[in-house]
Design a protein around this motif. Structure first.
Motif, PDB file in Angstrom:
ATOM      1  N   HIS A   1       0.037  -2.681  34.333  1.00  0.00           N
ATOM      2  CA  HIS A   1       0.399  -1.791  35.438  1.00  0.00           C
ATOM      3  C   HIS A   1      -0.800  -1.584  36.354  1.00  0.00           C
ATOM      4  O   HIS A   1      -0.678  -1.626  37.590  1.00  0.00           O
ATOM      5  CB  HIS A   1       0.878  -0.428  34.907  1.00  0.00           C
TER       6      HIS A   1
ATOM      7  N   ARG B   1      -1.880  -4.856  44.368  1.00  0.00           N
ATOM      8  CA  ARG B   1      -1.143  -4.326  45.519  1.00  0.00           C
ATOM      9  C   ARG B   1      -2.095  -3.669  46.524  1.00  0.00           C
ATOM     10  O   ARG B   1      -1.941  -3.834  47.740  1.00  0.00           O
ATOM     11  CB  ARG B   1      -0.087  -3.338  45.042  1.00  0.00           C
TER      12      ARG B   1
ATOM     13  N   THR C   1       6.067  -7.099  39.392  1.00  0.00           N
ATOM     14  CA  THR C   1       6.705  -5.778  39.439  1.00  0.00           C
ATOM     15  C   THR C   1       8.048  -5.814  38.729  1.00  0.00           C
ATOM     16  O   THR C   1       8.426  -4.865  38.013  1.00  0.00           O
ATOM     17  CB  THR C   1       6.867  -5.327  40.904  1.00  0.00           C
TER      18      THR C   1
END
Length: 635
Positions: free
Chosen positions: A33, A40, A65
């Motif tokens: 994550h 990102r 994702t």
């Protein structure tokens, strides 16, 4: 008892192993994550700069994702008491072991390197912006100041001062949004623009800026001189036998380290000299017999721009050694020069001539109670004074100028312009073209700041002119094209001759006029009125009761009027050039008239239209409200 205590069932072993695997998988999931979040963030940073393509990396993040979403769902299912945790953990470990995760970790390393390189480039762009900004703003300020003084600026310099600064302003907005690709494009275009004119080198750019600043500084000095005025006053006294006496006064204003200077002296000239000066203008008027603006009967012959012979007069030889009786035999241009030189030599004492020469560039205003003399022909031996500097007359009237009314006018930067076409339909076709050309000229030069009122033909009545001249707040510019004249049996009134035959008298103008306009009377005899003692002299010019003087005494800052008949075509071109200089270049009214004189003399050397116009009032007056070239500075 001991056997039952030490024995574990198979389900109990599976649960303990599953918890350890879940812990490892959950830890791995949390790290992934964080990896995606970091990816990102870097992609978004690089995406905003638009300096690096991150389309593939964005696709990778999208697929990761989706994996994380499935992994999060598996974790939720593992928490259920009835779930087959072993099977779910197998599925979770499989998602987290996908090859994309290794690609993601390498991609993050690569993107971090690209971000570092992009940041270095951004720093370079920012430094270039800072390096360009101050010189460019200085350049723009120099160009703006130069155009404010009416200097001619190269088109390339105008582009740099406008487009260049516009590029910098656009880059400021892009910097705020982080779009450094467009910043780079803007700086690249600016560099190309500068390279196109050989100014991409900082030294050459600075040299060009200094050159423009130098021209502007010189223009500022000239402008400062033009704000000051040399005043020359010549008052003729009673003629005694063959002599005419003049009291001559000159005032030079304080300038720099030069103190204000006032000189006073009396001079005497022969009556024959004065007769020669007057006769010169009579011959000029007699030569223009066609296509002229006159209230007299319309001419039917072709006008010849050649002066007729002067009357023979007695007197001393002039400064060039040519007897007066021989002056009439000279070519017109040479004759005018000699008459102008004689006027200057005889009427202006030596000390005053030196003072006038020392104030080169200062406007010169002449006030005299003998306005019928051709003061515009004064020649100092090198040039006509009206061609060398701003030149005007001030009326020496028999009354005070009317006190300006305190009229209210709504705040506006627009010019109010009144154009009057008073020529009859069958006469003076150039007058109609003149009004149309001037109207178009205003529309082209300053459409956004000009409110133009045009009055033509039957619309021109005494009542209409009364309303227009008396409009509260007044006009900024009034231009009249048509007929004018005076009553030869009455020494007082000059008038505008309206299409219906009505006469709009000068005294009415003086009493009605509102505001402080610049007035241009492109009408033959518009500046003329009979002299005090010689009704039959066609070359006499305006006294205070003449039309030009009436406008000035009524409040006009300046009024231009013709001293003798003017050819229609040259009158139109003269007026157009006057307004190009006054409006298009933002020049002072005296400089605009001087520019029109020079252009007229150059274009039509066989005519003397350049000398036929007299300026009454303040030659240094300049219209305000956005006139002239428009370039503003930006900080």
């Amino acid at each position: 008892m001991s056997a039952s205590v030490g024995t574990r069932t198979p389900s109990a072993v599976r649960r303990r192993v599953s918890v350890e695997r879940i812990a490892r998988a959950t830890d791995r999931l949390n790290k992934d994550h964080l990896l995606v979040a970091n990816l990102r963030a870097v992609i978004e940073d690089l995406g905003r700069t638009r300096l690096v393509s991150v389309g593939a990396e964005q696709g990778l993040v999208d697929s990761l994702t989706a994996i994380l979403a499935r992994a999060d769902l598996l974790v939720e299912q593992i928490a259920s008491p009835s779930a087959d945790r072993a099977q779910l953990v197998d599925a979770l470990e499989l998602e987290l072991a996908a090859p994309r995760w290794e690609a993601a970790r390498q991609s993050l390393v690569d993107l971090e390197a690209k971000r570092a390189a992009a940041n270095d480039y951004i720093t370079q762009l920012d430094q270039e912006r800072a390096t360009r900004r101050l010189p460019l703003n200085r350049f723009r300020a120099a160009v703006a100041r130069a155009t404010e003084f009416g200097l001619q600026i190269d088109e390339a310099e105008i582009r740099i001062a406008t487009e260049g600064v516009r590029m910098m302003l656009a880059s400021d907005a892009d910097v705020l949004s982080g779009r450094w690709d467009t910043v780079a494009v803007a700086l690249g275009r600016l560099t190309t623009l500068l390279q196109g004119v050989g100014l991409d080198n900082p030294k050459s750019f600075e040299d060009r800026t200094k050159a423009i600043e130098g021209r502007a500084d010189e223009a500022a000095m000239i402008d400062e001189r033009q704000d000051r005025r040399v005043e020359l006053i010549l008052i003729s006294e009673a003629q005694v036998e063959k002599d005419v006496s003049y009291a001559v006064l000159v005032r030079r204003p304080r300038y720099a380290r030069v103190q204000e200077t006032n000189l006073h002296q009396h001079v005497k000239i022969y009556a024959s000299d004065q007769a020669l000066f007057r006769q010169t203008i009579d011959d000029i008027a007699a030569g223009a017999v066609r296509n002229i603006r006159s209230a007299a009967d319309p001419p039917t012959r072709r006008a010849e721009p050649v002066l007729g012979p002067a009357a023979a007069v007695d007197g001393p030889e002039d400064i060039a050694g040519i007897p007066l009786e021989d002056i009439a035999k000279l070519p017109p241009d040479r004759r005018l020069e000699l008459v102008g030189r004689r006027m200057y030599a005889l009427l202006i004492p030596d000390a005053m001539q030196r003072l006038i020469a020392e104030t080169d560039g200062f406007p010169l205003t002449i006030t005299s109670n003998n306005p019928e003399l051709p003061w515009e022909l004064l020649h100092d031996g090198e040039e006509y004074l009206c061609l060398d500097r701003m030149f005007s007359r001030l009326p020496a009237g028999q009354t005070f100028p009317r006190r300006s009314r305190d009229t209210q006018r709504e705040s506006t930067t627009s010019l109010r312009v009144l154009l009057i076409d008073s020529a009859p339909d069958d006469e003076l076709p150039q007058a109609r073209e003149e009004i149309a050309e001037i109207e178009q000229l205003f529309a082209v030069l300053r459409a956004s700041i000009a409110q133009i009122t045009v009055v033509r033909g039957e619309e021109i009545t005494a009542e209409r002119l009364t309303n227009e001249f008396g409009m509260p707040g007044g006009y900024d510019i009034i231009h009249y094209a048509g007929h004018a004249g005076y009553d030869r049996n009455n020494l007082d009134p000059s008038y505008l001759l309206l299409p219906g035959g009505d006469k709009f008298y000068a005294e009415r103008v003086r009493r009605l006029l509102e505001g402080n306009p610049i007035v241009f009377l492109n009408a033959c005899e518009s500046s003329r009125a009979p002299s005090q003692g010689d009704v039959g002299t066609s070359g006499t010019v305006a006294l205070a009761q003449g039309l030009a003087s009436a406008f000035v005494y009524g409040g006009a800052r300046a009024c231009v009027g013709s001293l003798w008949p003017v050819f229609d075509d040259t009158a139109r071109m003269f007026a157009s050039e006057f307004y190009r200089s006054l409006i298009g270049e933002g020049r002072r009214v005296g400089e605009a008239l001087r520019s029109a004189r020079l252009k007229s003399k150059e274009a039509q050397s066989d005519r003397i239209t350049w000398a036929s116009y007299a300026l009454y009032g303040d030659p240094a007056f300049k219209l305000k409200g956005g006139i002239g070239p428009s370039i503003t500075t930006t900080t």
